[in-house]
Every structure is written in structure tokens, then in C-alpha cells.
Design a protein around this motif. Structure first.
Motif, short mmCIF file in Angstrom:
data_model
loop_
_atom_site.label_atom_id
_atom_site.label_comp_id
_atom_site.label_asym_id
_atom_site.label_seq_id
_atom_site.Cartn_x
_atom_site.Cartn_y
_atom_site.Cartn_z
N PHE A 127 0.83 -1.20 0.00
CA PHE A 127 0.00 0.00 0.00
C PHE A 127 0.86 1.25 0.00
CE2 PHE A 127 -1.98 3.41 2.50
CZ PHE A 127 -3.11 3.65 1.74
N GLN A 128 1.90 1.30 0.85
CA GLN A 128 2.75 2.48 0.92
C GLN A 128 3.52 2.68 -0.38
OE1 GLN A 128 5.20 2.03 4.43
NE2 GLN A 128 3.59 2.76 5.79
N TRP A 129 4.01 1.59 -0.96
CA TRP A 129 4.71 1.68 -2.25
C TRP A 129 3.79 2.24 -3.32
CZ3 TRP A 129 3.56 -0.83 -6.87
CH2 TRP A 129 4.54 -0.77 -7.87
N ARG A 130 2.57 1.74 -3.39
CA ARG A 130 1.62 2.21 -4.39
C ARG A 130 1.32 3.70 -4.20
NH1 ARG A 130 -4.22 0.31 -3.36
NH2 ARG A 130 -4.24 2.32 -2.26
N ALA A 161 12.32 7.48 -18.45
CA ALA A 161 13.03 6.32 -18.99
C ALA A 161 13.39 5.32 -17.91
CB ALA A 161 14.30 6.78 -19.72
N ASP A 162 13.63 5.82 -16.69
CA ASP A 162 14.02 4.91 -15.61
C ASP A 162 13.88 5.61 -14.27
OD1 ASP A 162 14.84 2.57 -14.45
OD2 ASP A 162 16.93 2.69 -15.08
N PHE A 163 13.83 4.82 -13.22
CA PHE A 163 13.82 5.31 -11.84
C PHE A 163 15.01 4.72 -11.10
CE2 PHE A 163 9.28 5.93 -12.62
CZ PHE A 163 9.00 7.08 -11.90
N GLN A 164 15.56 5.50 -10.19
CA GLN A 164 16.45 4.97 -9.16
C GLN A 164 15.76 5.23 -7.84
OE1 GLN A 164 20.67 5.67 -9.08
NE2 GLN A 164 20.80 5.85 -11.30
N CYS A 165 15.40 4.17 -7.16
CA CYS A 165 14.58 4.28 -5.96
C CYS A 165 15.44 4.15 -4.71
CB CYS A 165 13.51 3.19 -5.97
SG CYS A 165 12.52 3.12 -7.47
N SER A 170 13.88 5.49 4.50
CA SER A 170 12.43 5.60 4.35
C SER A 170 11.84 6.42 5.49
CB SER A 170 11.82 4.19 4.33
OG SER A 170 10.42 4.25 4.28
N HIS A 171 11.00 7.40 5.13
CA HIS A 171 10.36 8.26 6.12
C HIS A 171 8.89 8.49 5.73
CE1 HIS A 171 14.17 9.28 8.08
NE2 HIS A 171 14.68 9.56 6.89
N ASN A 172 8.11 8.90 6.70
CA ASN A 172 6.75 9.37 6.42
C ASN A 172 5.96 8.38 5.57
OD1 ASN A 172 4.52 11.05 6.40
ND2 ASN A 172 5.31 12.40 4.78
N HIS A 173 5.74 7.18 6.12
CA HIS A 173 4.95 6.14 5.47
C HIS A 173 5.61 5.62 4.19
CE1 HIS A 173 1.82 7.18 8.32
NE2 HIS A 173 1.85 8.43 7.89
N GLY A 174 6.90 5.35 4.26
CA GLY A 174 7.58 4.68 3.17
C GLY A 174 8.10 5.57 2.06
N ARG A 175 8.06 6.88 2.21
CA ARG A 175 8.54 7.77 1.15
C ARG A 175 10.07 7.86 1.19
NH1 ARG A 175 3.62 9.48 2.78
NH2 ARG A 175 2.19 10.30 1.18
N TYR A 189 13.86 13.78 -6.99
CA TYR A 189 12.63 14.09 -6.25
C TYR A 189 12.87 13.83 -4.77
CZ TYR A 189 8.08 13.26 -4.09
OH TYR A 189 7.00 13.29 -3.24
N LYS A 190 12.47 14.80 -3.93
CA LYS A 190 12.60 14.64 -2.48
C LYS A 190 11.23 14.89 -1.84
CE LYS A 190 17.46 15.95 -2.08
NZ LYS A 190 18.46 16.72 -1.29
N PRO A 191 10.77 13.96 -1.00
CA PRO A 191 9.45 14.11 -0.38
C PRO A 191 9.48 15.01 0.85
CG PRO A 191 10.40 12.01 0.25
CD PRO A 191 11.38 12.65 -0.70
#
Length: 288
Positions: A127-130, A161-165, A170-175, A189-191
Motif C-alpha cells: 500500500f505504501q509503495w503504491r 526512462a528509468d527510476f532509481q529508488c 524511508s520516512h513518512n509512510h515509506g517515502r 525528487y525529495k518528499p
């Protein structure tokens, strides 16, 4: 989730039971993302980017599941040994197939029954990933024009073209921090708000304006409410000894600036050496 997992089959190929089970979990997560998202939202995601996102979920599920599955596998082997099935020569592939079952749900449901908290954590993680992926894609779609102006000189931005995850904890519900790539270009991108990076950049620009030499470089930041985008800084070596000396002079200036702002967490994982320019890319701990 349990109903959805019951529909999946094992993917072809050789892999450990852990990998095969978590591949099914990651496939379920992507199908759940497709079912709950606007179809137009996923049109900007290339097949390679989809693979990177699902692999990120798979690896997270593997970290979560490994201790329980190892215990289950040990118990399974001891049970076979107790009834004499492992006393003589045994085909290891047959043993693995017996352990994992005919479908992912065969072994997963058995593990979930013995470790019900694991089942709840799977649900929470998927759920958090989605929610995180959906949030990033929505914000990218909303800010596409602003990103083009801020980082790419107004040039159009193509599909992702691609993501680097997982470029941060991990903070604030998996972000987590993520890198979005567009061919040879990329953006971070920074949450979180990015206020620290903006304040840091403002100080370095002021130092440059006061004739600090050699000039200091900072990453450009596009701030938004509750999140931000940051320039992708590419790591590179110094070209020669003179460049290396300037690099260390800049480090000295940055140490002085960090001292003035009472900054902490300025370790090497948060600093990128881009040629002769040291660039601090994670500045969320000022005034400590």
C-alpha cells in the motif's frame, strides 16, 4: 491482497523460493497500482522504469520476508529428514519445488498463517509503495513544465526512462528520495520541502557575491509544498592537481559555511564530488 495473490503463477527461470515468491508480490503491487491509478498517469512510465519500480518493491518484500522464510525452510528440511526423505541422494530442485509449491500462494499462505504479522506488513508495504509511486507520478505530471524551465532550459521532457529508488532512508509512510531519468538527463525528487537546500544555496551564493574564491557550487532546487525537485549532480574526478587543490579549498569554505549555519549530517554520503566542485545535496539539518 490474499485474493489477488492466489491468481499468480511462478515466473519461468531459476531463482530461489524467496525471489520467486516476492516476484509474485511485486507483480501484484503493480497490478494494484494499475487498478487504482488513472490510466493516463502510467503512460509516462517506460517499460524499463516499470521494471525498476517493481524490482524496488520486490527487494523490499525480500528484506521483510527472508527471516520468516528461512525459518520455514529450515523447519521443512528437518521435517523431511525426520521421515527419512533426505537420508539418501535427493534432487535439490525437487526439494525446492516441494517447498515452494505449485503456485506462490501455496507457500505464502502457509507462511502468513504461521506469521500473521508478516501478512499485515506485506499489505502495508504494498500500500505504501503504491501511494508513494502514485504521488511521485502525479507531482511530476503537475510540475512538468516548471521542471523543464528550472532544470532543462525549457526543453520538452519526454517519458520517464528509468527510476532509481530508495536513495535515502524511508520516512513518512515509506517515502524516499528518487531519481527520475529522461535519457541522458535526470532530476531528483525529495518528499520534503527543500527549504534547507534553498537556504544553503542562498548562503553560498552570498559568499560568491562577496568574492569568495574559488566559487562554490550548489544544486538548483525547485520548491513545492511538502516536496521539492533538485538538480541531478553527476559525480566526476578532478582533471589535474590544480583542480584537486581548488576542490579542497572549496571544501574548506563549505566547512566554514556549515559551521556558521550549525549544520549536521554533512557526511560523505550527502556530498557529491563533481569534478573540482564539492556539492552538498542533502541539507535538511541546519541550526542544530
Amino acid at each position: 491482497m490474499l485474493d489477488g495473490l492466489a491468481d499468480f503463477e511462478f515466473r519461468p527461470g531459476r531463482a530461489t523460493p524467496l525471489v520467486k515468491l516476492c516476484e509474485a508480490g511485486a507483480s501484484y503491487g503493480w497490478r494494484d497500482l494499475e487498478a487504482t491509478s488513472n490510466p493516463d498517469l502510467l503512460t509516462s512510465v517506460s517499460p524499463k522504469a516499470k521494471t525498476s519500480l517493481t524490482r524496488d518493491l520486490q527487494h523490499s518484500l525480500e528484506r521483510l520476508t527472508r527471516p520468516c522464510l528461512d525459518l520455514e525452510r529450515t523447519s521443512f528440511g528437518l521435517a523431511l529428514n525426520s521421515i527419512g526423505l533426505l537420508a539418501g541422494p535427493t534432487d535439490p530442485n525437487l526439494t525446492e519445488r516441494m517447498f515452494r509449491g505449485d503456485k506462490p500462494s501455496d507457500r505464502l499462505f502457509s507462511v502468513f498463517e504461521k506469521f500473521p504479522v508478516l501478512a499485515r506488513l506485506w499489505c502495508q508495504l504494498v500500500f505504501q509503495w503504491r501511494e508513494h509511486v502514485t504521488e511521485v507520478l502525479l507531482r511530476f505530471t503537475k510540475d512538468r513544465t516548471a521542471l523543464s524551465r528550472a532544470f532543462f532550459g525549457g526543453q520538452p521532457i519526454g517519458p520517464i526512462a528509468d527510476f532509481q529508488c530508495n536513495l535515502s532512508d524511508s520516512h513518512n509512510h515509506g517515502r524516499t528520495v528518487m531519481q527520475l531519468q529522461f535519457g541522458a538527463r535526470a532530476v531528483i525528487y525529495k518528499p520534503r520541502s527543500g527549504d534547507g537546500e534553498w537556504e544553503w544555496g542562498s548562503l553560498l551564493e552570498w559568499m560568491n557575491a562577496q568574492s569568495f574564491q574559488p566559487k562554490l557550487r550548489t544544486g538548483r532546487v525547485l520548491r513545492r509544498k511538502g516536496y521539492c525537485w533538485m538538480e541531478w549532480i553527476e559525480a566526476a574526478p578532478c582533471e589535474n592537481g590544480a583542480a584537486a587543490r581548488r576542490f579542497h579549498e572549496r571544501i574548506g569554505g563549505m566547512i566554514g559555511a556549515a559551521y556558521l549555519l550549525k549544520a549536521v549530517d554533512c557526511h560523505r554520503d550527502n556530498l557529491i564530488a563533481s569534478g573540482e566542485d564539492p556539492v552538498l545535496v542533502d541539507v535538511d539539518a541546519l541550526w542544530h
